[in-house]
Design a protein around this motif. Structure first.
Motif, PDB file in Angstrom:
ATOM      1  N   PRO A  75       1.374  56.647  78.777  1.00 36.09           N
ATOM      2  CA  PRO A  75       2.321  56.658  77.653  1.00 36.09           C
ATOM      3  C   PRO A  75       3.726  56.293  78.132  1.00 36.09           C
ATOM      4  N   TYR A  76       4.333  55.307  77.476  1.00 40.03           N
ATOM      5  CA  TYR A  76       5.683  54.863  77.839  1.00 40.03           C
ATOM      6  C   TYR A  76       6.681  55.339  76.785  1.00 40.03           C
ATOM      7  N   ALA A  77       7.944  55.399  77.183  1.00 42.26           N
ATOM      8  CA  ALA A  77       9.009  55.812  76.282  1.00 42.26           C
ATOM      9  C   ALA A  77      10.322  55.216  76.768  1.00 42.26           C
ATOM     10  N   LEU A  78      11.343  55.322  75.944  1.00 40.44           N
ATOM     11  CA  LEU A  78      12.703  54.961  76.326  1.00 40.44           C
ATOM     12  C   LEU A  78      13.487  56.243  76.513  1.00 40.44           C
ATOM     13  N   GLY A 120       8.615  50.213  65.937  1.00 36.58           N
ATOM     14  CA  GLY A 120       7.344  50.704  66.459  1.00 36.58           C
ATOM     15  C   GLY A 120       7.534  51.650  67.623  1.00 36.58           C
ATOM     16  N   ARG A 121       6.425  52.023  68.238  1.00 32.75           N
ATOM     17  CA  ARG A 121       6.446  52.932  69.387  1.00 32.75           C
ATOM     18  C   ARG A 121       6.293  52.131  70.674  1.00 32.75           C
ATOM     19  N   PRO A 122       6.971  52.563  71.752  1.00 34.03           N
ATOM     20  CA  PRO A 122       6.786  51.849  73.027  1.00 34.03           C
ATOM     21  C   PRO A 122       5.311  51.733  73.383  1.00 34.03           C
ATOM     22  N   GLU A 123       4.897  50.535  73.717  1.00 36.91           N
ATOM     23  CA  GLU A 123       3.485  50.282  74.000  1.00 36.91           C
ATOM     24  C   GLU A 123       3.083  50.921  75.322  1.00 36.91           C
ATOM     25  N   ALA A 124       1.946  51.595  75.309  1.00 44.61           N
ATOM     26  CA  ALA A 124       1.435  52.213  76.537  1.00 44.61           C
ATOM     27  C   ALA A 124       1.082  51.136  77.558  1.00 44.61           C
ATOM     28  N   ARG A 125       1.138  51.485  78.823  1.00 48.89           N
ATOM     29  CA  ARG A 125       0.743  50.578  79.890  1.00 48.89           C
ATOM     30  C   ARG A 125      -0.675  50.943  80.341  1.00 48.89           C
TER      31      ARG A 125
END
Length: 299
Positions: free
Chosen positions: A164-167, A262-267
């Motif tokens: 899960p990625y985030a800013l 949108g939500r940060p895309e998971a890697r």
């Protein structure tokens, strides 16, 4: 549902891993026509379509992706159970050379490999941390962990972790630059100072309609090692995109893009290894060990 064949399942998994009927045929050492028939039989028996096919590529349907995620580890485990009936697993030995990205490699992957080495004292582990995509065969690596997508006809890629990625930004940055706002629109994300690993970094966001929004941030500080990038964000130099748990561990404030972004895309993280008919036992065990450790870390 009609009975399915384990042999056909092995062929289906090979097609899913290689993304090609031709490459799967080479890997399983059977004619391409045999691969096609095995896939058709399995799809008929299961009553679902596993692949989308066109003249250029083969891609997984949602059902195919679910099957690959669940079946590939089970097949590998079954093979090792058969091999281990004579107690061979305890005696695995040799050198295990692994390459991994600096961020995930220095923390969760490294921790998993340390526990693997503790459990298998006859195995020597060499871990090289780099964000460069190295040639496994030329450099003599047994295994790589890489963010997807993974390319290479001579490689097998198995997904082991969805990160899960985030800013995030420092509390001081949120206070001073954002006036305590945590929800940001596209214009803000494009104009605010950012920290990234590459000058050409693009942030990707997944919308509710399953579309993708891409944003090229205004990079103020660029460093190849995102561990340093997170430290820079903690000092208030800008917004950084990284694994959510790493941002929280550093005490950063998570920022939420607005719904239309949108939500940060998971890697997606993959275990990658040279295509072979028989994977060395120490490599196969290490992949399973790391995959389990990463899954357990999410709980």
């Amino acid at each position: 549902m009609a009975p399915v064949s384990i042999d056909d399942l092995r062929v289906v998994v090979a097609v899913a891993e290689h993304g090609s009927f031709v490459l799967a045929a080479r890997h399983t050492r059977v004619p391409t026509s045999t691969v096609s028939r095995a896939v058709a039989r399995f799809e008929d028996a299961a009553g679902v379509r596993l692949f989308q096919r066109n003249s250029r590529k083969v891609s997984l349907t949602a059902e195919g992706a679910m099957l690959l995620e669940r079946a590939a580890p089970l097949l590998e485990e079954m093979d090792r159970l058969v091999e281990g009936l004579a107690g061979e697993e305890a005696s695995i030995s040799g050198r295990l050379r692994v390459t991994a990205p600096t961020m995930s490699g220095s923390r969760p992957i490294a921790a998993a490999l340390m526990s693997f080495a503790e459990a298998h004292p006859k195995v020597t582990v060499e871990l090289s941390l780099t964000n460069a995509v190295v040639d496994l065969l030329e450099e003599g690596f047994d295994l790589a962990f890489r963010a997807g997508p993974v390319h290479g006809a001579d490689l097998v890629a198995r997904r082991v972790w969805s990160v899960p990625y985030a800013l995030g930004a420092s509390p001081a940055f949120v206070e001073k630059e954002l006036a305590r706002r945590k929800k940001l629109d596209r214009a803000a994300l494009e104009s605010l100072p950012a920290i990234a690993a590459r000058p050409d970094t693009v942030w990707r966001f997944r919308r509710d309609d399953n579309g993708v929004t891409t944003i090229r941030p205004r990079i103020r500080f660029c460093v190849s090692d995102l561990r340093v990038g997170i430290d820079a964000a903690a000092r208030g130099l800008g917004i950084v995109g990284a694994a959510r748990h790493e941002l929280l561990a550093a005490g950063l404030v998570l920022l939420e893009p607005k719904a239309d972004v949108g939500r940060p895309e998971a890697r997606e993280l993959y275990a990658v290894y040279p295509s072979r008919r028989l994977l060395p036992k120490r490599v196969a065990l290490a992949i399973d060990w790391v995959a389990r450790a990463l899954r357990d870390a999410e709980r």
